[in-house]
Design a protein around this motif. Structure first.
Motif, PDB file in Angstrom:
ATOM      1  N   GLY A  10     -75.349 -11.877 131.366  1.00 21.84           N
ATOM      2  CA  GLY A  10     -76.458 -10.810 130.401  1.00 21.84           C
ATOM      3  C   GLY A  10     -76.110 -11.522 128.895  1.00 21.84           C
ATOM      4  O   GLY A  10     -75.633 -12.658 128.599  1.00 21.84           O
ATOM      5  N   LEU A  11     -76.604 -11.091 127.638  1.00 21.20           N
ATOM      6  CA  LEU A  11     -76.890 -11.492 126.449  1.00 21.20           C
ATOM      7  C   LEU A  11     -75.070 -10.354 125.613  1.00 21.20           C
ATOM      8  O   LEU A  11     -75.861  -9.487 125.775  1.00 21.20           O
ATOM      9  CB  LEU A  11     -77.816 -11.234 126.174  1.00 21.20           C
ATOM     10  N   VAL A  12     -74.710 -11.214 124.910  1.00 19.32           N
ATOM     11  CA  VAL A  12     -73.268 -10.635 124.083  1.00 19.32           C
ATOM     12  C   VAL A  12     -73.484 -11.338 122.979  1.00 19.32           C
ATOM     13  O   VAL A  12     -74.137 -12.378 123.017  1.00 19.32           O
ATOM     14  CB  VAL A  12     -72.144 -10.692 125.358  1.00 19.32           C
ATOM     15  N   GLN A  13     -72.926 -10.472 122.380  1.00 17.88           N
ATOM     16  CA  GLN A  13     -73.086 -10.897 120.565  1.00 17.88           C
ATOM     17  C   GLN A  13     -71.464 -11.399 120.439  1.00 17.88           C
ATOM     18  O   GLN A  13     -71.384 -11.547 121.284  1.00 17.88           O
ATOM     19  CB  GLN A  13     -73.247  -9.826 119.357  1.00 17.88           C
ATOM     20  N   PRO A  14     -71.270 -12.949 119.655  1.00 15.49           N
ATOM     21  CA  PRO A  14     -69.976 -13.221 119.299  1.00 15.49           C
ATOM     22  C   PRO A  14     -68.990 -12.196 118.987  1.00 15.49           C
ATOM     23  O   PRO A  14     -69.325 -11.447 118.203  1.00 15.49           O
ATOM     24  CB  PRO A  14     -70.407 -14.454 118.455  1.00 15.49           C
ATOM     25  N   GLY A  15     -67.875 -12.732 120.052  1.00 13.30           N
ATOM     26  CA  GLY A  15     -66.341 -11.573 119.957  1.00 13.30           C
ATOM     27  C   GLY A  15     -66.476 -10.348 121.234  1.00 13.30           C
ATOM     28  O   GLY A  15     -66.001  -9.364 120.802  1.00 13.30           O
ATOM     29  N   GLY A  16     -67.954 -10.269 121.502  1.00 16.53           N
ATOM     30  CA  GLY A  16     -68.069  -9.176 122.791  1.00 16.53           C
ATOM     31  C   GLY A  16     -67.418  -9.533 123.928  1.00 16.53           C
ATOM     32  O   GLY A  16     -66.765 -10.726 124.057  1.00 16.53           O
ATOM     33  N   SER A  17     -67.816  -8.545 125.060  1.00 15.73           N
ATOM     34  CA  SER A  17     -66.830  -8.847 126.019  1.00 15.73           C
ATOM     35  C   SER A  17     -68.361  -8.791 127.154  1.00 15.73           C
ATOM     36  O   SER A  17     -69.224  -8.112 127.311  1.00 15.73           O
ATOM     37  CB  SER A  17     -66.175  -7.892 126.504  1.00 15.73           C
ATOM     38  N   LEU A  18     -68.191  -9.342 128.333  1.00 14.46           N
ATOM     39  CA  LEU A  18     -68.315  -8.826 129.576  1.00 14.46           C
ATOM     40  C   LEU A  18     -67.024  -9.326 130.662  1.00 14.46           C
ATOM     41  O   LEU A  18     -66.043 -10.574 130.786  1.00 14.46           O
ATOM     42  CB  LEU A  18     -69.401 -11.159 129.732  1.00 14.46           C
ATOM     43  N   ARG A  19     -68.058  -8.748 132.078  1.00 17.23           N
ATOM     44  CA  ARG A  19     -67.587  -8.819 133.456  1.00 17.23           C
ATOM     45  C   ARG A  19     -68.377  -9.348 134.620  1.00 17.23           C
ATOM     46  O   ARG A  19     -69.327  -9.050 135.314  1.00 17.23           O
ATOM     47  CB  ARG A  19     -66.918  -7.271 134.060  1.00 17.23           C
ATOM     48  N   LEU A  20     -68.068 -10.700 135.199  1.00 17.77           N
ATOM     49  CA  LEU A  20     -68.988 -10.850 135.559  1.00 17.77           C
ATOM     50  C   LEU A  20     -68.204 -10.379 137.170  1.00 17.77           C
ATOM     51  O   LEU A  20     -66.942 -10.857 137.446  1.00 17.77           O
ATOM     52  CB  LEU A  20     -68.655 -12.183 135.590  1.00 17.77           C
ATOM     53  N   SER A  21     -68.589 -10.256 138.602  1.00 19.49           N
ATOM     54  CA  SER A  21     -68.259 -10.486 139.551  1.00 19.49           C
ATOM     55  C   SER A  21     -69.214 -11.480 140.612  1.00 19.49           C
ATOM     56  O   SER A  21     -70.225 -12.102 140.352  1.00 19.49           O
ATOM     57  CB  SER A  21     -68.240  -9.151 140.117  1.00 19.49           C
ATOM     58  N   CYS A  22     -67.988 -11.522 141.838  1.00 19.14           N
ATOM     59  CA  CYS A  22     -68.254 -12.593 143.158  1.00 19.14           C
ATOM     60  C   CYS A  22     -67.559 -12.005 143.979  1.00 19.14           C
ATOM     61  O   CYS A  22     -66.444 -11.628 144.337  1.00 19.14           O
ATOM     62  CB  CYS A  22     -67.932 -13.722 142.641  1.00 19.14           C
ATOM     63  N   ALA A  23     -69.036 -11.739 144.652  1.00 20.85           N
ATOM     64  CA  ALA A  23     -69.022 -10.807 145.688  1.00 20.85           C
ATOM     65  C   ALA A  23     -69.156 -11.764 147.110  1.00 20.85           C
ATOM     66  O   ALA A  23     -69.692 -12.859 147.347  1.00 20.85           O
ATOM     67  CB  ALA A  23     -70.053  -9.733 146.495  1.00 20.85           C
ATOM     68  N   ALA A  24     -67.990 -11.975 147.597  1.00 19.64           N
ATOM     69  CA  ALA A  24     -67.794 -12.944 149.069  1.00 19.64           C
ATOM     70  C   ALA A  24     -68.258 -12.226 150.654  1.00 19.64           C
ATOM     71  O   ALA A  24     -67.728 -11.051 150.749  1.00 19.64           O
ATOM     72  CB  ALA A  24     -66.796 -14.149 148.571  1.00 19.64           C
ATOM     73  N   SER A  25     -69.304 -13.507 151.153  1.00 21.95           N
ATOM     74  CA  SER A  25     -69.818 -12.680 152.974  1.00 21.95           C
ATOM     75  C   SER A  25     -69.077 -13.746 153.373  1.00 21.95           C
ATOM     76  O   SER A  25     -69.074 -14.410 153.186  1.00 21.95           O
ATOM     77  CB  SER A  25     -70.660 -11.768 152.740  1.00 21.95           C
ATOM     78  N   GLY A  26     -69.174 -13.215 154.996  1.00 26.31           N
ATOM     79  CA  GLY A  26     -69.178 -14.431 156.206  1.00 26.31           C
ATOM     80  C   GLY A  26     -67.655 -14.920 156.288  1.00 26.31           C
ATOM     81  O   GLY A  26     -66.476 -13.234 156.367  1.00 26.31           O
ATOM     82  N   SER A  27     -67.485 -16.192 156.394  1.00 22.65           N
ATOM     83  CA  SER A  27     -65.891 -16.500 156.695  1.00 22.65           C
ATOM     84  C   SER A  27     -65.397 -15.844 155.765  1.00 22.65           C
ATOM     85  O   SER A  27     -63.985 -17.040 155.465  1.00 22.65           O
ATOM     86  CB  SER A  27     -66.394 -17.121 157.481  1.00 22.65           C
ATOM     87  N   VAL A  28     -64.949 -15.144 155.343  1.00 24.58           N
ATOM     88  CA  VAL A  28     -63.971 -15.164 154.437  1.00 24.58           C
ATOM     89  C   VAL A  28     -62.630 -14.922 154.192  1.00 24.58           C
ATOM     90  O   VAL A  28     -61.689 -15.271 153.063  1.00 24.58           O
ATOM     91  CB  VAL A  28     -63.931 -13.099 152.947  1.00 24.58           C
TER      92      VAL A  28
END
Length: 118
Positions: A10-28
């Motif tokens: 997403g869009l965030v201002q300098p100094g801000g925070s974000l959390r990304l997620s990555c969901a795996a499926s299949g032959s995990v």
């Protein structure tokens, strides 16, 4: 085969925070390493952080050390990237990656846009 789906950009201002997620499926169960890469406009894709799925050893690019944290939840087959103190130069498309199997094949997610701007 391993499939990856990212979320959380997403869009965030300098100094801000974000959390990304990555969901795996299949032959995990065959995944050895998961990681995050990013690509800024006009630049090559670069490594941001990686994590060994068994043991949890991590590795970070120098540019994000002390600001970003990669973690995993094996029960949910999900890897996270917590990004704090974001800078405009962190802007780019962030891709999740998994290395799996004895032949160390690569799987990539579709990417999620992160924009750091005031």
């Amino acid at each position: 085969q391993v499939q990856l789906v990212e979320s959380g950009g997403g869009l965030v201002q300098p100094g801000g925070s974000l959390r990304l997620s990555c969901a795996a499926s299949g032959s995990v169960f065959r995944i050895n390493v998961m990681g995050w890469y990013r690509q800024a406009p006009g630049k090559q894709r670069e490594l941001v952080a990686t994590i060994i799925t068994s043991g949890g050893s991590t590795n970070y690019a120098d540019s994000v050390k002390g600001r970003f944290t990669i973690s995993r939840d094996n029960a949910k087959n999900t890897v996270y990237l917590q990004m704090n103190t974001l800078k405009p130069e962190d802007t780019g498309v962030y891709y999740c990656n998994a290395v799996y199997g004895n032949l160390r094949r690569n799987s990539w997610g579709q990417g999620t846009q992160v924009t750091v701007s005031s």
